[in-house]
Design a protein around this motif. Structure first.
Motif, PDB file in Angstrom:
ATOM      1  N   ASP A  26       0.832  -1.202   0.000  1.00 52.70           N
ATOM      2  CA  ASP A  26       0.000   0.000   0.000  1.00 52.70           C
ATOM      3  C   ASP A  26       0.867   1.253   0.000  1.00 52.70           C
ATOM      4  OD1 ASP A  26      -2.651   1.513   0.711  1.00 52.70           O
ATOM      5  OD2 ASP A  26      -1.242   2.072   2.303  1.00 52.70           O
TER       6      ASP A  26
ATOM      7  N   ARG B 157       0.925   4.041  -3.024  1.00 58.28           N
ATOM      8  CA  ARG B 157       0.500   5.416  -2.762  1.00 58.28           C
ATOM      9  C   ARG B 157       1.659   6.412  -2.865  1.00 58.28           C
ATOM     10  NH1 ARG B 157      -0.415   6.547   1.886  1.00 58.28           N
ATOM     11  NH2 ARG B 157       0.115   4.609   2.998  1.00 58.28           N
TER      12      ARG B 157
ATOM     13  N   GLN C 245      -3.935   6.127  -6.149  1.00 59.08           N
ATOM     14  CA  GLN C 245      -4.882   6.504  -5.113  1.00 59.08           C
ATOM     15  C   GLN C 245      -5.774   5.320  -4.725  1.00 59.08           C
ATOM     16  OE1 GLN C 245      -4.846   9.554  -3.634  1.00 59.08           O
ATOM     17  NE2 GLN C 245      -3.017   9.832  -4.911  1.00 59.08           N
ATOM     18  N   PRO C 246      -5.852   5.000  -3.415  1.00 61.71           N
ATOM     19  CA  PRO C 246      -6.856   4.015  -2.985  1.00 61.71           C
ATOM     20  C   PRO C 246      -8.230   4.670  -3.033  1.00 61.71           C
ATOM     21  CG  PRO C 246      -5.634   4.850  -1.098  1.00 61.71           C
ATOM     22  CD  PRO C 246      -5.036   5.500  -2.301  1.00 61.71           C
TER      23      PRO C 246
ATOM     24  N   ARG D 259     -11.452   2.914  -3.176  1.00 58.32           N
ATOM     25  CA  ARG D 259     -12.569   2.223  -2.523  1.00 58.32           C
ATOM     26  C   ARG D 259     -12.125   0.807  -2.173  1.00 58.32           C
ATOM     27  NH1 ARG D 259     -13.538   2.504  -7.899  1.00 58.32           N
ATOM     28  NH2 ARG D 259     -13.805   0.530  -9.018  1.00 58.32           N
ATOM     29  N   SER D 260     -12.978   0.123  -1.426  1.00 57.97           N
ATOM     30  CA  SER D 260     -12.804  -1.297  -1.135  1.00 57.97           C
ATOM     31  C   SER D 260     -14.129  -1.999  -1.379  1.00 57.97           C
ATOM     32  CB  SER D 260     -12.355  -1.518   0.308  1.00 57.97           C
ATOM     33  OG  SER D 260     -11.085  -0.941   0.545  1.00 57.97           O
TER      34      SER D 260
ATOM     35  N   ARG E 157      -8.965  -4.007  -2.148  1.00 52.57           N
ATOM     36  CA  ARG E 157      -8.763  -2.564  -2.183  1.00 52.57           C
ATOM     37  C   ARG E 157      -8.424  -2.144  -3.614  1.00 52.57           C
ATOM     38  NH1 ARG E 157      -5.198   0.225   2.426  1.00 52.57           N
ATOM     39  NH2 ARG E 157      -6.840  -0.881   3.589  1.00 52.57           N
TER      40      ARG E 157
ATOM     41  N   TYR F 207      -6.927   0.484  -6.302  1.00 53.16           N
ATOM     42  CA  TYR F 207      -5.999   1.586  -6.502  1.00 53.16           C
ATOM     43  C   TYR F 207      -6.145   2.096  -7.930  1.00 53.16           C
ATOM     44  CZ  TYR F 207      -3.760   0.047  -2.192  1.00 53.16           C
ATOM     45  OH  TYR F 207      -3.510  -0.311  -0.882  1.00 53.16           O
TER      46      TYR F 207
ATOM     47  N   GLU G 143      -7.122   0.615 -13.037  1.00 48.62           N
ATOM     48  CA  GLU G 143      -7.243   0.047 -11.699  1.00 48.62           C
ATOM     49  C   GLU G 143      -6.416  -1.208 -11.468  1.00 48.62           C
ATOM     50  OE1 GLU G 143     -11.908   1.469 -11.147  1.00 48.62           O
ATOM     51  OE2 GLU G 143     -11.392  -0.675 -11.101  1.00 48.62           O
TER      52      GLU G 143
ATOM     53  N   HIS H 135      -6.631  -4.087  -8.372  1.00 50.81           N
ATOM     54  CA  HIS H 135      -7.427  -4.555  -7.238  1.00 50.81           C
ATOM     55  C   HIS H 135      -6.533  -5.480  -6.407  1.00 50.81           C
ATOM     56  CE1 HIS H 135     -11.611  -3.830  -9.270  1.00 50.81           C
ATOM     57  NE2 HIS H 135     -10.728  -2.887  -9.559  1.00 50.81           N
TER      58      HIS H 135
END
Length: 312
Positions: free
Chosen positions: A167, A171, A177-178, A180-181, A190, A192, A203, A205
């Protein structure tokens, strides 16, 4: 400085001829570059993409006589293939069933309609309906109608035993950017996002699976994931990796794009690859993938290399 989504995914096949048939004749993708692994010229490196060989549409394969992969963590566990809409998802469901391709039913994941399936060696894939992205570059000689053809890659799903350091790298180093989950089979995934755009092409995942068995790469599995950059930012990314103390390959010129390779903290190999110059650097767009392409530094060895390859 930002990355711009997924550039390509490189996987492993032990059956190049069957692989070529499945991806061109069943999935209808275009073979846009037939070349060799530049570090192992005994092996094909096959690039399948949309009709133009657009960055972000490449699913590529090393042809190695490898044992089947051992599924587990860490690793890249599923590659998304973007199609136009839910009607195309229904069309593909019927096509996979008619050709006895191993597949699941149409389902919803992360708020999108998806269809999970596997290629003949167990490569885990997923059709994703991406109605927001109207860009398409169909292949005129595909057996799949233009409106149902694969438009590109995304999202790509990774499994890690521990998330914290991965993570931080995503980031703080890669500027992802994270966003959502979501819950997937009782586990948190999660999401990204890279770049300023949104959607599955941007994305990754990431699922945390501390109890999963240890993964071993092999046929039917993924070798590495590449993320998009530009030639103008390429040197800056190399400097950024060095400044962060991340061991990396240093600049690598693949001729059709330039690359940087490093491993995220759980050991998954990630490449940063440029969009330029592209697959038309040595072939006209209407002849992509028809002959064996070699980068200039391998051209003097053409006769030797061709003699060691089996026809597709």
């Amino acid at each position: 400085m930002k990355l711009h989504g997924i550039h390509h995914v490189t996987a492993i096949t032990a059956r190049a001829r069957e692989n070529h048939h499945f991806y061109t004749q069943v999935l209808g993708m275009r073979l846009v570059k037939k070349t060799v692994n530049q570090d192992d010229v005994s092996a094909y490196h096959l690039f399948y993409a949309d009709g133009n060989g657009t960055p972000g549409s490449d699913l590529t394969f090393f042809d190695w006589p490898a044992a089947p992969e051992q599924r587990g963590t860490p690793g890249i566990t599923r590659t998304g293939l973007r199609i136009g809409n839910n009607a195309s998802l229904e069309w593909w469901h019927d096509r996979l069933r008619a050709r006895d391709v191993r597949h699941e039913g149409i389902a919803e994941r992360d708020g999108r309609a998806v269809l999970d399936f596997e290629d003949p060696e167990g490569q885990r894939l997923c059709f994703v309906a991406d109605e927001a992205d109207g860009k398409a570059h169909p292949w005129t000689r595909s057996p799949v109608p233009p409106e149902h053809q694969i438009r590109g890659l995304g999202p790509v799903t990774l499994s890690v035993p521990k998330l914290e350091r991965t993570d931080r790298v995503f980031r703080e180093l890669l500027n992802m950017q994270p966003v959502r989950s979501y819950d997937h089979a009782g586990r948190e995934a999660r999401v990204y996002q890279s770049g300023d755009a949104s959607g599955p092409a941007q994305e990754l995942h990431v699922m945390t699976e501390p109890g999963a068995p240890f993964a071993r790469q092999g046929a039917g599995g993924v070798h590495h994931l590449a993320l998009r950059t530009t030639l103008s930012d390429y040197d800056a990314w190399a400097a950024r990796l060095s400044d962060a103390g991340i061991p990396h390959s240093g600049p690598v010129n693949r001729f059709w794009f330039r690359s940087l390779y490093f491993r995220e903290p759980n050991g998954i190999l990630i490449e940063i690859a440029t969009d330029e110059p592209g697959f038309t650097a040595d072939e006209p767009s209407d002849r992509l993938g028809e002959a064996l392409s070699l980068p200039p530094f391998l051209e003097p060895r053409r006769a030797e290399i061709e003699a060691g390859l089996k026809p597709l």
